[in-house]
Design a protein around this motif. Sequence first.
Motif, PDB file in Angstrom:
ATOM      1  N   ALA A   1       4.089  -3.397   3.219  1.00 43.20           N
ATOM      2  CA  ALA A   1       3.899  -2.412   4.346  1.00 43.20           C
ATOM      3  C   ALA A   1       4.595  -1.284   4.425  1.00 43.20           C
ATOM      4  N   ALA A   2       5.713  -0.976   3.765  1.00 42.50           N
ATOM      5  CA  ALA A   2       6.523   0.288   3.550  1.00 42.50           C
ATOM      6  C   ALA A   2       5.893   1.052   2.657  1.00 42.50           C
ATOM      7  N   GLU A   3       4.887   0.696   1.722  1.00 40.95           N
ATOM      8  CA  GLU A   3       4.238   1.498   0.835  1.00 40.95           C
ATOM      9  C   GLU A   3       3.002   2.207   1.608  1.00 40.95           C
ATOM     10  N   ILE A   4       2.368   1.449   2.559  1.00 42.60           N
ATOM     11  CA  ILE A   4       1.227   2.042   3.347  1.00 42.60           C
ATOM     12  C   ILE A   4       1.839   2.832   4.626  1.00 42.60           C
TER      13      ILE A   4
ATOM     14  N   LYS B   1      -2.895  -6.957  -3.836  1.00 43.48           N
ATOM     15  CA  LYS B   1      -4.134  -5.986  -3.728  1.00 43.48           C
ATOM     16  C   LYS B   1      -4.896  -6.355  -2.340  1.00 43.48           C
ATOM     17  N   ILE B   2      -5.055  -7.398  -2.302  1.00 46.23           N
ATOM     18  CA  ILE B   2      -5.882  -7.935  -1.155  1.00 46.23           C
ATOM     19  C   ILE B   2      -5.098  -7.725   0.293  1.00 46.23           C
ATOM     20  N   PHE B   3      -3.972  -8.294   0.089  1.00 45.82           N
ATOM     21  CA  PHE B   3      -2.921  -8.332   0.995  1.00 45.82           C
ATOM     22  C   PHE B   3      -2.576  -6.843   1.614  1.00 45.82           C
ATOM     23  N   THR B   4      -2.317  -5.951   0.587  1.00 42.05           N
ATOM     24  CA  THR B   4      -2.229  -4.428   0.759  1.00 42.05           C
ATOM     25  C   THR B   4      -3.425  -3.984   1.674  1.00 42.05           C
ATOM     26  N   GLN B   5      -4.583  -4.204   1.553  1.00 37.99           N
ATOM     27  CA  GLN B   5      -5.858  -3.830   2.222  1.00 37.99           C
ATOM     28  C   GLN B   5      -5.629  -4.328   3.477  1.00 37.99           C
TER      29      GLN B   5
ATOM     30  N   ASP C   1      -5.720  -2.291   6.887  1.00 37.34           N
ATOM     31  CA  ASP C   1      -6.764  -2.071   8.416  1.00 37.34           C
ATOM     32  C   ASP C   1      -6.053  -2.380   9.365  1.00 37.34           C
ATOM     33  N   GLU C   2      -4.926  -3.332   9.679  1.00 34.35           N
ATOM     34  CA  GLU C   2      -4.390  -3.849  10.761  1.00 34.35           C
ATOM     35  C   GLU C   2      -3.349  -2.584  11.182  1.00 34.35           C
TER      36      GLU C   2
ATOM     37  N   GLN D   1      -4.668   7.506  10.357  1.00 35.86           N
ATOM     38  CA  GLN D   1      -5.646   6.608   9.255  1.00 35.86           C
ATOM     39  C   GLN D   1      -5.651   7.544   8.274  1.00 35.86           C
ATOM     40  N   THR D   2      -5.737   8.731   8.181  1.00 35.89           N
ATOM     41  CA  THR D   2      -5.814   9.377   6.695  1.00 35.89           C
ATOM     42  C   THR D   2      -4.821   9.132   5.902  1.00 35.89           C
TER      43      THR D   2
END
Length: 338
Positions: free
Chosen positions: A58-61, A151-155, A159-160, A169-170
């Motif tokens: 989450a921190a990376e996102i 990778k799936i969890f990161t995506q 999204d959330e 978003q960008t």
Amino acid sequence: MNLKLRRVLSFTSLFMFLVSTSVISAANFEQGEDYSFSEEPTGEIKVVASLSVIADWAAEIGKDLFVPAAVVTGGEDPHTFELLPSAIKMILESDLFIIFGLPGLESWINLESSDYSSLNVLYLATDDMMEVDPITGNANPHLWMDPNLAKIFTQNITDEVILLDIAHQTEYESNRDTYLAELDDLLVRIQETPFNRTTGLKVVVHHPSFLYLLNILGVERMGVIEEHEGSEPSAQHLEEIVETMITENVSIIITQPQIEEKLIIQIARDTNAELAKLTPLLGINNIFTYINMIEYDILSLLNPEAVEEKGWVLTAFIIGISFFGVTVIVLSYYRFKK
């Protein structure tokens, strides 16, 4: 930052930790600038994760936008963890609570309770994602040890988060793309030297935390010492483990700092085996990120520790030297390339 340079810095930072740490042991989380998550969520949205690995994703996102917090930070056993009132308050006040949501993994919280009826929860995993462990016969919930699933969890997290903060978003999508590229790079590297030297190893594991990672590495698990979660194995089971190790010439036992290892040390002495001390969680032993954790675990597997040595000192030193050698070679290459 250039991906190759980030790789060099990742190796360098982990090396500095391994060499400078004289004694490595399980410890409580202490917030510091090297951790991707914090003790309390801050930023555009308040995000809380059940485990430190989720908090790191989450921190990376949320880089430069929010800093998440983790409930189970690393030194604790997530299967037997007890939720404190302060953690409950933090969860209830969050904009998003992220959890794997698998049976037996995060049993310390009952999200069906009316206390959490208004909580915004993201469940990352489903039961059908789990593999049935061929040794224990149980579905294995430690999905995060497979970088492909990370990778799936990161995506899913991306999204959330975008739903909660569409204005950024960008930035979130850019952060996601950068991190997914780093995970792809990790998956390539673990198939290369020195990581690929794990192929064909036979091991016995204390706890089945590392099933998914060991499968990727081509490591064959010959036995699991822990028969049932949180309980001591029977004398008969221990005899079977020792017999298997001798018959199959198993010389490595995998253990982890979240679990008491006195019994494991005795088995290692009885079988003349060495201990490979891996960790399935962040926030412990100065393992700051998910990618560092995977790198550390593989090198720990390649450099098991004789039981006569006390603590983690020898393992840390050997792995540190390994990182130093790789770092010097890579840095020299880029220097002369210029």
